[in-house]
Design a protein around this motif. Structure first.
Motif, short mmCIF file in Angstrom:
data_model
loop_
_atom_site.label_atom_id
_atom_site.label_comp_id
_atom_site.label_asym_id
_atom_site.label_seq_id
_atom_site.Cartn_x
_atom_site.Cartn_y
_atom_site.Cartn_z
N PHE A 184 0.80 -1.22 0.00
CA PHE A 184 0.00 0.00 0.00
C PHE A 184 0.83 1.27 0.00
O PHE A 184 0.31 2.35 -0.18
CB PHE A 184 -0.94 0.00 1.21
CG PHE A 184 -1.94 -1.13 1.16
CD1 PHE A 184 -3.22 -0.91 0.68
CD2 PHE A 184 -1.59 -2.40 1.54
CE1 PHE A 184 -4.13 -1.94 0.60
CE2 PHE A 184 -2.49 -3.44 1.47
CZ PHE A 184 -3.77 -3.21 0.99
N GLN A 228 1.02 5.56 5.52
CA GLN A 228 1.78 4.36 5.19
C GLN A 228 3.24 4.58 5.56
O GLN A 228 3.78 5.67 5.37
CB GLN A 228 1.67 4.04 3.70
CG GLN A 228 0.28 3.70 3.24
CD GLN A 228 -0.28 2.46 3.90
OE1 GLN A 228 0.44 1.59 4.38
NE2 GLN A 228 -1.61 2.39 3.95
N ASP A 241 4.03 -1.91 5.17
CA ASP A 241 2.85 -2.73 5.45
C ASP A 241 3.17 -3.87 6.43
O ASP A 241 2.74 -5.01 6.23
CB ASP A 241 2.28 -3.35 4.17
CG ASP A 241 1.72 -2.30 3.26
OD1 ASP A 241 0.82 -1.59 3.69
OD2 ASP A 241 2.22 -2.18 2.13
N LYS A 242 3.97 -3.57 7.39
CA LYS A 242 4.35 -4.54 8.43
C LYS A 242 5.26 -5.65 7.94
O LYS A 242 6.27 -5.95 8.54
CB LYS A 242 3.12 -5.14 9.11
CG LYS A 242 2.44 -4.19 10.06
CD LYS A 242 1.63 -4.95 11.10
CE LYS A 242 1.27 -4.05 12.25
NZ LYS A 242 0.12 -3.21 11.99
N TYR A 243 4.90 -6.34 6.87
CA TYR A 243 5.68 -7.51 6.50
C TYR A 243 6.17 -7.52 5.05
O TYR A 243 6.76 -8.48 4.62
CB TYR A 243 4.86 -8.79 6.74
CG TYR A 243 4.33 -8.90 8.13
CD1 TYR A 243 5.19 -9.00 9.22
CD2 TYR A 243 2.96 -8.91 8.38
CE1 TYR A 243 4.70 -9.10 10.51
CE2 TYR A 243 2.47 -9.01 9.67
CZ TYR A 243 3.35 -9.11 10.73
OH TYR A 243 2.87 -9.21 11.99
N CYS A 271 -2.63 -7.49 -1.49
CA CYS A 271 -2.01 -6.19 -1.62
C CYS A 271 -3.04 -5.24 -2.21
O CYS A 271 -4.11 -5.66 -2.63
CB CYS A 271 -0.82 -6.27 -2.55
SG CYS A 271 0.52 -7.26 -1.93
N VAL A 285 -0.79 -14.85 6.21
CA VAL A 285 -0.41 -14.39 7.54
C VAL A 285 -0.37 -15.63 8.43
O VAL A 285 -1.37 -16.30 8.63
CB VAL A 285 -1.41 -13.36 8.09
CG1 VAL A 285 -0.98 -12.93 9.48
CG2 VAL A 285 -1.48 -12.17 7.17
N GLN A 336 4.06 -12.55 7.66
CA GLN A 336 3.63 -13.00 6.36
C GLN A 336 4.66 -13.99 5.88
O GLN A 336 5.85 -13.69 5.86
CB GLN A 336 3.54 -11.83 5.42
CG GLN A 336 2.13 -11.64 4.94
CD GLN A 336 1.92 -10.26 4.46
OE1 GLN A 336 1.45 -9.43 5.20
NE2 GLN A 336 2.29 -10.00 3.25
#
Lengths: 620, 172
Positions: free
Chosen positions: A97, A159, A179-181, A285, A295, A308
């Motif tokens: 993102f 983001q 996006d964290k992962y 995505c 996840v 992920q």
């Protein structure tokens, strides 16, 4: 220039100043965006021989022409810089993102130079650019940083793309995560970010993204949504069946490329398949309905696991390290992501250390009293923690990458390091996949993460038991296609979906710029040549660097009654073939004539100098 | 009977929604002819990767947005649609605060509020539903939602012994 924002943002972290430059339409037509644009900007903004950790080495974020649109699998971004691992072009693309948000903020590229006095993060709020203090985020994982920055700035839709502890520590495995992962995993670009004292980039964009032909564009995308539901993307959805199948074919390397078939593979069988008990949910995505991000939340032996998960993590941390427990692999991957490292490289580095330990090249004392045998789960965790924190002798040595580590350890260690151009190999056995071996040896950035995925389907057809004439042409073609996909930033899981004609249409509907298939293919070739020239300027671009690791070339792998190895002669045949296909000299240097053909005539002085230098060397 | 099915709205299935934002892009494309989630009538929340859900106007029986507007700019039609009289809207945002779902939004350019109208001027219905690749979005009434819930509850109850056994083996 529809679909593009038309602007490049320059940020100087030393002075804290930023400025905006217009993106010329000519540049866009030559490089499309994403990786191609990034390499072009890298060429313009770097000086040969400058260290990757030098504050003036630019860190370049690029969005693609499709970022910010409804375009299927096009909402990514690309990061390009000089890689501290290979010393050449370092690049990575990732979906998610962040890219679309950056486009909506109004930038096709962000070029970051300089070094902040203290740990900082960059806050891009449309045209408002701020460098904010991030000392309170020191040592935090990116997953936490994202939440903290959102809370701090009071906006949930921000983001964040940033680095973890390993990036701050300039560990060569450091990645950039959003996006964290989602990781820009290879090439150690997180360490470049860390060297600038930059913890993260936070972005929020509010502007429209327009495309040239809205009706045709949405129609095109819609048709492709139907197509991805078909088998064409099936190969990406690895199932346990394909895992076991590949294992039985000896395609998957294990125990640091030393044995043929992994004995414990069937233990992963039930665990690693879609909907297996570890997979909590598969998510997607931005604007992609394929939702291939699993996840994983292990609830078995280890707690606190959430990430992920990807096929390559399993290969590197499971197969390469001889670990046959999915819980342990998931836990290890979770640790690695928390430190902000690359699962593939760390897995290869741990396997390398285990191999050395088993062969008595590092002692129990050097490992800090840890019994570093293959398959020792606790030892793997211990070593990952040490690499992430740069603790202990071994942790510190390995954090420099396997090449540097092999040099420090000395002796025969160098024979156990499996890398291409300094970048650790992912867990495929190149002795079996010989065409892929050639491909790996010639890529300009060592290995290219998602590219591996393509070969599973495509290269199986070519016949992998021998490198023979004609393969070079296939490799060159695939390379050019990959460059185009990376410049458009189309997820490579879709490489089976889009034909050249599709890509031409896609680009036309989005931007209104008309290419023929041949012209688009030439963009890919141009990018390949440009990257090669960059590597030549850095002294890493000639034939001697297109090499394979010792193990692949010299240690035989017993497959059935065959002994597999990629001999040097075989590799040289492949290289000759590839260079001819690219129109390069026998030393792997692009000729002036070919550079002119692909529109890089202005840079032919680089190749001429390189050819002269090689000739002079030969005369000595 | 007819009354039961009058008030329809777009509902997202939390089991199916992957948080891909396609509904946002489709909405802004349908409504504003541009790609920009900030102008979408449906918004996706993604929390910790796993909790994804698209949220939009629920067409409440007693809409708090309408009640909150001090200028009488908002009203509700018989079939539940929220109507805005643009001249009376000052963009104060009280309705935004009143809505429990965040379904009211302030348009960045017109500076008046807007919410989902189920694409009432389009023959092919809500664009988000049309585009959702996971088929997570449906146009429903609250009665249909209740039916669905009941159905899944009894399915759980009357699971065949074989299915239960399979699940147990999977869990152990």
């Amino acid at each position: 220039m529809k679909a593009y924002a038309g602007k490049i943002l320059h940020v100087d972290l030393t002075s804290g100043k930023s400025r905006v430059e217009n993106l010329a339409e000519q540049t866009v037509k030559l490089y499309l965006g994403g990786m191609g644009l990034g390499i072009n900007l890298l060429m313009d903004h770097s000086k040969p021989g400058r260290d990757a950790f030098d504050s003036e080495n630019p860190l370049i974020y690029c969005t693609g022409p499709l970022s910010g649109t409804l375009g299927l699998a096009g909402n990514g971004y690309s990061v390009v810089s000089k890689s501290p691992v290979t010393g050449g072009v370092g690049e990575g693309q990732v979906q998610g993102f962040f890219g679309s948000e950056l486009k909506r903020a109004g930038y096709d590229a962000v070029i970051i130079k300089g070094k902040a006095a203290n740990l900082s993060y960059l806050w891009i709020d449309d045209d408002n650019i701020q460098i904010c203090d991030a000392q309170h985020l020191k040592g935090s994982s990116v997953q936490n940083v994202e939440q903290k920055i959102r809370n701090e700035l009071g906006d949930f839709y921000i983001q964040v793309s940033g680095i973890g502890l390993s990036g701050e520590n300039l560990c060569r495995f450091a990645t950039i995560i959003s996006d964290k992962y989602h990781t820009i995993s290879r090439a150690g670009l997180g360490a470049v970010m860390g060297s600038k004292n930059l913890k993260a980039i936070a972005v929020r964009g509010t502007q429209n993204v327009d495309v040239a032909d809205l009706e045709s564009f949405t129609e095109f995308v819609k048709n492709n949504y139907q197509r991805v539901k078909n088998l064409e993307t099936g190969k990406y959805q690895f199932s346990s069946k394909s895992l076991l199948e590949l294992n039985s074919l000896s395609v998957l390397a294990n125990k640091n490329w030393s044995s043929t078939v992994f004995v414990g593979a069937e233990k992963f069988d039930a665990d690693y398949c879609i909907g297996g008990r570890y997979v909590e949910k598969t998510v997607g995505c931005a604007t992609c309905g394929m939702n291939c991000n699993r996840v994983v939340a292990a609830n078995g032996v280890f707690t606190d696991v959430s990430l992920q998960f990807d096929f390559d993590c399993l290969l590197s941390l499971g197969f390469l390290c001889g670990v046959d427990c999915f819980d342990a692999v998931a836990k290890a991957a979770s640790l690695i992501v928390t430190y902000g490292m690359d699962c593939i490289s760390v897995g290869a580095a741990v396997a390398f250390a285990m191999d050395l330990y088993e062969h008595g090249l590092i002692s129990l004392e050097q490992t800090g009293g840890v019994d570093l045998r293959f398959g020792n789960i606790d030892a793997m965790f211990d070593l990952i923690n040490k690499i992430g924190k740069r603790e202990g002798w071994l942790g510190n040595v390995l954090a420099e990458g396997v090449v540097q580590a092999a040099q420090t350890i000395g002796g025969e260690a160098v024979n156990y390091a499996c890398h291409v151009k300094g970048l650790e190999l992912p867990g495929y056995d190149l002795r079996v996949l010989k065409n892929v071996a050639l491909w790996f040896s010639v890529t300009f950035s060592g290995d290219r993460y998602l590219r591996n995925k393509m070969k599973m389907g495509k290269f199986g057809d070519v016949g992998s038991s021998k490198i023979e004439a004609g393969v070079g042409c296939v490799v060159a073609h695939e390379n050019f296609l990959c460059n185009v996909l990376d410049s458009l930033i189309v997820c490579k899981s879709f490489s089976g979906v889009y034909t050249w004609k599709d890509l031409v249409d896609y680009y036309l509907f989005a931007t209104g710029i008309k290419f023929t298939e041949e012209e688009l293919r030439q963009v890919g070739e141009r990018v390949e040549n440009l990257a090669r020239l960059f590597n030549i300027l850095e002294g890493k671009g000639t034939r001697v660097y297109d090499d394979l690791p010792y193990k692949i070339k010299n240690v035989h792998l017993q497959v059935g009654d065959q002994k597999m190895v990629v001999s040097d002669e075989e590799l040289q045949v492949g290289l000759d073939d590839y260079y001819v296909a690219c129109g390069w000299t026998a030393d792997g240097i692009p000729t002036s004539a070919r550079l002119k053909q692909v529109g890089l005539g202005a840079l032919s002085y680089i190749s001429e100098a390189a050819i002269a230098a090689v000739r002079a060397q030969g005369e000595d | 009977m007819a009354k039961l099915h009058e008030r329809k709205f777009v509902s997202a299935d939390p089991e199916k929604c992957v948080g891909c934002q396609i509904c946002e892009y489709a909405c802004s494309y349908g409504k504003e002819r541009a790609f920009n989630p900030i102008k979408s009538r449906i918004r996706v929340m993604r929390e910790n990767q796993i909790n994804n859900l698209a949220v939009t106007c629920r067409f409440c029986e007693t809409p708090s947005c309408v009640a909150a507007c001090p200028r009488g700019a908002l009203s509700q039609t018989i079939n539940g649609n929220i109507i805005l009289e643009k001249e009376n809207c000052t963009g104060c945002g009280w309705c935004i605060e009143a809505c429990d779902y965040g379904a009211m939004m302030l348009h960045p350019e017109t500076k008046t509020v807007y919410s989902c109208d189920l694409c009432k001027f389009r023959s092919d219905g809500p664009q988000c539903v049309k585009w959702c690749p996971e088929e997570a979005l449906t146009v429903v009434t609250s009665d249909v939602l209740a039916q669905k819930a009941r159905l899944s509850a009894i399915k759980k109850l009357f699971q065949t012994p074989g299915e239960t056994r399979n699940q147990q083996t999977k869990e152990t």
